[in-house]
Design an enzyme around this catalytic site. Structure first.
Site, PDB file in Angstrom:
ATOM      1  N   SER A 119       0.827  -1.210   0.000  1.00 31.01           N
ATOM      2  CA  SER A 119       0.000   0.000   0.000  1.00 31.01           C
ATOM      3  C   SER A 119       0.857   1.254   0.000  1.00 31.01           C
ATOM      4  CB  SER A 119      -0.922   0.014   1.229  1.00 31.01           C
ATOM      5  OG  SER A 119      -2.062  -0.766   1.022  1.00 31.01           O
ATOM      6  N   HIS A 139      -2.672  -8.131   9.050  1.00 25.59           N
ATOM      7  CA  HIS A 139      -3.504  -7.930  10.233  1.00 25.59           C
ATOM      8  C   HIS A 139      -2.717  -7.429  11.439  1.00 25.59           C
ATOM      9  CE1 HIS A 139      -6.624  -9.335   7.826  1.00 25.59           C
ATOM     10  NE2 HIS A 139      -7.216 -10.212   8.618  1.00 25.59           N
TER      11      HIS A 139
END
Length: 205
Positions: A119, A139
């Site tokens: 990202s 996560h």
């Protein structure tokens, strides 16, 4: 509304429940009439196929973002490690080949654009407004925060933000996705539309 799914959809590796997958399809079908969809965390492409089938209805695009080296929990010795997706010659997880094979088998090569990176790297010069973002990447808190901060700013007004693996009870699952979901709600920029199993769906105000 149930899309015509590839015959092997139940054999594709992934962690998406059927009700969550159909909710993704339903929201992507609406959103893709207004612009592209971006997915963070494609793994082997199961969720990507549901998003892609929806976007194809509007001649749209799914940007499927994943470094394809696996999240923390996919690494050797961790709970969700899959030895079939481990490249022993490199000593690394590699889900890209499986992902591409599944997307091609679903006839979605003209709809799905793989972004093989993180990202932080891809968002650095991103300029395209997005009609929907689905966050299902790493996560850890750092990874989830990075995904949320990188992509929430690119959502157009009325766009959908969906976050997977929401566990309000810490005894049932990791807390990072729940933390960014709550952050989005507390920002005042999003309203909650619904929760489907562990999938949360928000709309950008």
């Amino acid at each position: 509304m149930i899309p015509k799914l590839p015959a092997n959809i139940d054999q594709i590796k992934g962690f998406l429940a059927d009700d969550e997958a159909l909710a993704l399809y339903r929201y992507a079908l609406q959103a893709s009439a207004n612009g592209p969809v971006l997915e963070v965390g494609s793994y082997c492409g199961k969720s990507t196929i549901y998003l892609g089938l929806a976007c194809r209805e509007h001649n749209g695009t799914v940007y499927a973002l994943d470094h394809h080296r696996g999240s923390e929990e996919h690494q050797a010795g961790e709970m969700f490690h899959d030895p079939d997706l481990f490249d022993s010659s490199l000593g690394l997880v590699d889900t890209l080949r499986e992902f591409r094979n599944n997307i091609r088998a679903a006839n979605l090569d003209d709809t799905v654009v793989p972004l093989v990176s993180s990202s932080a790297v891809v968002a650095r010069q991103w300029c395209t407004p997005l009609a929907m973002v689905f966050i299902d990447g790493g996560h850890s808190l750092d990874a989830a925060l990075c995904d949320y901060r990188c992509w929430s700013a690119h959502l157009m007004q009325g766009a959908i933000l969906a976050v997977h693996d929401l566990f309000p009870d810490p005894h049932k699952g990791g807390q990072a996705p729940w933390a960014i979901y709550q952050m989005a709600l507390q920002s005042g920029l999003f309203e909650e539309l619904e929760r489907v199993n562990t999938l949360g769906v928000l709309r950008r105000l």
